[in-house]
Design a protein around this motif. Structure first.
Motif, PDB file in Angstrom:
ATOM      1  N   ASP A   1      90.689  31.339 -20.166  1.00  0.00           N
ATOM      2  CA  ASP A   1      90.056  30.205 -20.833  1.00  0.00           C
ATOM      3  C   ASP A   1      88.746  30.608 -21.496  1.00  0.00           C
ATOM      4  N   LEU A   2      87.953  31.416 -20.796  1.00  0.00           N
ATOM      5  CA  LEU A   2      86.661  31.806 -21.354  1.00  0.00           C
ATOM      6  C   LEU A   2      86.840  32.627 -22.630  1.00  0.00           C
ATOM      7  N   ASN A   3      87.832  33.490 -22.637  1.00  0.00           N
ATOM      8  CA  ASN A   3      88.133  34.261 -23.851  1.00  0.00           C
ATOM      9  C   ASN A   3      88.581  33.338 -24.982  1.00  0.00           C
ATOM     10  N   GLN A   4      89.386  32.328 -24.644  1.00  0.00           N
ATOM     11  CA  GLN A   4      89.866  31.393 -25.655  1.00  0.00           C
ATOM     12  C   GLN A   4      88.710  30.597 -26.270  1.00  0.00           C
ATOM     13  N   TYR A   5      87.830  30.077 -25.428  1.00  0.00           N
ATOM     14  CA  TYR A   5      86.717  29.273 -25.928  1.00  0.00           C
ATOM     15  C   TYR A   5      85.715  30.140 -26.692  1.00  0.00           C
ATOM     16  N   SER A   6      85.564  31.380 -26.264  1.00  0.00           N
ATOM     17  CA  SER A   6      84.710  32.304 -27.015  1.00  0.00           C
ATOM     18  C   SER A   6      85.284  32.541 -28.410  1.00  0.00           C
ATOM     19  N   GLN A   7      86.608  32.640 -28.492  1.00  0.00           N
ATOM     20  CA  GLN A   7      87.231  32.838 -29.799  1.00  0.00           C
ATOM     21  C   GLN A   7      87.060  31.609 -30.688  1.00  0.00           C
ATOM     22  N   PHE A   8      87.093  30.422 -30.085  1.00  0.00           N
ATOM     23  CA  PHE A   8      86.820  29.211 -30.874  1.00  0.00           C
ATOM     24  C   PHE A   8      85.456  29.325 -31.560  1.00  0.00           C
ATOM     25  N   ILE A   9      84.467  29.785 -30.818  1.00  0.00           N
ATOM     26  CA  ILE A   9      83.105  29.893 -31.362  1.00  0.00           C
ATOM     27  C   ILE A   9      83.039  30.986 -32.419  1.00  0.00           C
ATOM     28  N   ARG A  10      83.718  32.093 -32.184  1.00  0.00           N
ATOM     29  CA  ARG A  10      83.764  33.149 -33.215  1.00  0.00           C
ATOM     30  C   ARG A  10      84.381  32.619 -34.504  1.00  0.00           C
ATOM     31  N   ASP A  11      85.432  31.833 -34.350  1.00  0.00           N
ATOM     32  CA  ASP A  11      86.115  31.283 -35.532  1.00  0.00           C
ATOM     33  C   ASP A  11      85.205  30.319 -36.296  1.00  0.00           C
ATOM     34  N   ILE A  12      84.464  29.480 -35.557  1.00  0.00           N
ATOM     35  CA  ILE A  12      83.533  28.557 -36.209  1.00  0.00           C
ATOM     36  C   ILE A  12      82.453  29.344 -36.951  1.00  0.00           C
ATOM     37  N   ALA A  13      81.935  30.374 -36.302  1.00  0.00           N
ATOM     38  CA  ALA A  13      80.909  31.207 -36.939  1.00  0.00           C
ATOM     39  C   ALA A  13      81.437  31.841 -38.222  1.00  0.00           C
ATOM     40  N   LYS A  14      82.667  32.286 -38.174  1.00  0.00           N
ATOM     41  CA  LYS A  14      83.259  32.912 -39.358  1.00  0.00           C
ATOM     42  C   LYS A  14      83.488  31.900 -40.473  1.00  0.00           C
ATOM     43  N   ARG A  15      84.035  30.739 -40.120  1.00  0.00           N
ATOM     44  CA  ARG A  15      84.285  29.702 -41.123  1.00  0.00           C
ATOM     45  C   ARG A  15      83.006  29.214 -41.776  1.00  0.00           C
ATOM     46  N   GLN A  16      81.966  29.091 -40.979  1.00  0.00           N
ATOM     47  CA  GLN A  16      80.701  28.535 -41.468  1.00  0.00           C
ATOM     48  C   GLN A  16      79.724  29.619 -41.946  1.00  0.00           C
ATOM     49  N   ASN A  17      80.142  30.878 -41.804  1.00  0.00           N
ATOM     50  CA  ASN A  17      79.277  32.012 -42.175  1.00  0.00           C
ATOM     51  C   ASN A  17      77.940  31.945 -41.430  1.00  0.00           C
ATOM     52  N   LEU A  18      78.030  31.791 -40.099  1.00  0.00           N
ATOM     53  CA  LEU A  18      76.844  31.656 -39.260  1.00  0.00           C
ATOM     54  C   LEU A  18      76.635  32.914 -38.426  1.00  0.00           C
ATOM     55  N   PRO A  19      75.375  33.261 -38.153  1.00  0.00           N
ATOM     56  CA  PRO A  19      75.114  34.397 -37.269  1.00  0.00           C
ATOM     57  C   PRO A  19      75.643  34.135 -35.867  1.00  0.00           C
ATOM     58  N   LEU A  20      76.142  35.182 -35.237  1.00  0.00           N
ATOM     59  CA  LEU A  20      76.772  35.061 -33.926  1.00  0.00           C
ATOM     60  C   LEU A  20      76.194  36.087 -32.964  1.00  0.00           C
ATOM     61  N   VAL A  21      75.804  35.622 -31.779  1.00  0.00           N
ATOM     62  CA  VAL A  21      75.455  36.513 -30.670  1.00  0.00           C
ATOM     63  C   VAL A  21      76.664  36.508 -29.742  1.00  0.00           C
ATOM     64  N   ASP A  22      77.478  37.537 -29.822  1.00  0.00           N
ATOM     65  CA  ASP A  22      78.739  37.552 -29.077  1.00  0.00           C
ATOM     66  C   ASP A  22      78.490  38.079 -27.664  1.00  0.00           C
ATOM     67  N   LEU A  23      77.940  37.216 -26.823  1.00  0.00           N
ATOM     68  CA  LEU A  23      77.589  37.616 -25.464  1.00  0.00           C
ATOM     69  C   LEU A  23      78.816  37.923 -24.615  1.00  0.00           C
ATOM     70  N   ARG A  24      79.915  37.234 -24.874  1.00  0.00           N
ATOM     71  CA  ARG A  24      81.146  37.513 -24.129  1.00  0.00           C
ATOM     72  C   ARG A  24      81.562  38.970 -24.336  1.00  0.00           C
ATOM     73  N   LYS A  25      81.602  39.382 -25.575  1.00  0.00           N
ATOM     74  CA  LYS A  25      81.976  40.756 -25.901  1.00  0.00           C
ATOM     75  C   LYS A  25      80.958  41.749 -25.345  1.00  0.00           C
ATOM     76  N   ALA A  26      79.675  41.427 -25.475  1.00  0.00           N
ATOM     77  CA  ALA A  26      78.620  42.323 -25.011  1.00  0.00           C
ATOM     78  C   ALA A  26      78.642  42.477 -23.492  1.00  0.00           C
ATOM     79  N   PHE A  27      78.835  41.378 -22.767  1.00  0.00           N
ATOM     80  CA  PHE A  27      78.895  41.432 -21.304  1.00  0.00           C
ATOM     81  C   PHE A  27      80.098  42.245 -20.840  1.00  0.00           C
TER      82      PHE A  27
END
Length: 221
Positions: free
Chosen positions: A151-177
């Motif tokens: 679930d956490l991976n899925q919800y993290s991907q939702f946020i990545r997708d929003i960042a990509k669609r909106q062209n917003l900066p992303l701090v990908d803490l899930r990936k970094a952790f």
């Protein structure tokens, strides 16, 4: 206009420009208990205040324990917009997932995306720069056996997708952790590397998050 008047006008204009240039960028960190603790001594926001030029950045915490994405939506007028920030860092999602197991609540995927997009849209309508963050961890095991990794991976991907669609900066803490734990959590423990209790940050975690945030925030200056 006399020469003295022109001189005074030039001085006034220069003074106003200097005041404008000196105004620090106001950054609000908008989230849950992790962010609420972030303002405490040694917390990630407290560390960022020491890592970033104080004359250029004003950092404010707006975290409340237990918050999910719809809580952020409901309180953003008073806790964020009223403070007129230049930048808002959204770090939420752990409770939307975690509470499914701990209390049978949580947030359904479609509602999570809708509320998240509504928060972003409202901030953008106020001409605020928005920075997104993925939820970092609910357990630090590196073999994908933490109860809610999927679930956490899925919800993290939702946020990545929003960042990509909106062209917003992303701090990908899930990936970094996940990358940090793979390197440093060689005993495959569920906590203790970056967190105290699988979710909330220890000293190393606070420093790690501060470093991840700093890179993105200062890149946008």
């Amino acid at each position: 206009m006399t020469q003295i008047s022109r001189f005074l006008l030039v001085l006034l204009t220069a003074g106003l420009l200097a005041m404008s240039a000196a105004k620090p960028t106001r950054v609000i960190f908008f989230g849950d208990s992790i962010t609420q603790a972030g303002v405490n001594p040694g917390g990630y926001i407290d560390r960022l205040k020491k890592m970033m030029p104080s004359d250029q950045y004003e950092l404010i915490g707006a975290g409340i324990g237990g918050n999910k994405i719809y809580d952020l939506f409901l309180r953003m007028d008073d806790d964020v917009l009223a403070k007129q920030p230049d930048v808002v860092v959204i770090w939420v999602g752990v409770n939307d997932v975690w509470h499914k197991a701990t209390s049978g609540t949580g947030t359904d995927p479609d509602k999570f995306v809708k509320f998240y997009e509504a928060v972003v849209k409202k901030l953008q309508a106020a001409n605020i720069r928005v920075v997104l963050c993925t939820p970092a961890a609910i357990g630090e095991k590196t073999d994908m056996t933490n109860q809610q990794d999927g679930d956490l991976n899925q919800y993290s991907q939702f946020i990545r997708d929003i960042a990509k669609r909106q062209n917003l900066p992303l701090v990908d803490l899930r990936k970094a952790f996940q990358a940090y734990d793979l390197q440093h959590n060689t005993d495959n423990k569920d906590r203790g590397t970056l967190t105290t209790d699988r979710v909330h940050l220890n000293d190393t975690g606070n420093q790690f998050v501060a470093e991840q945030m700093q890179q993105v925030l200062m890149a946008g200056k």
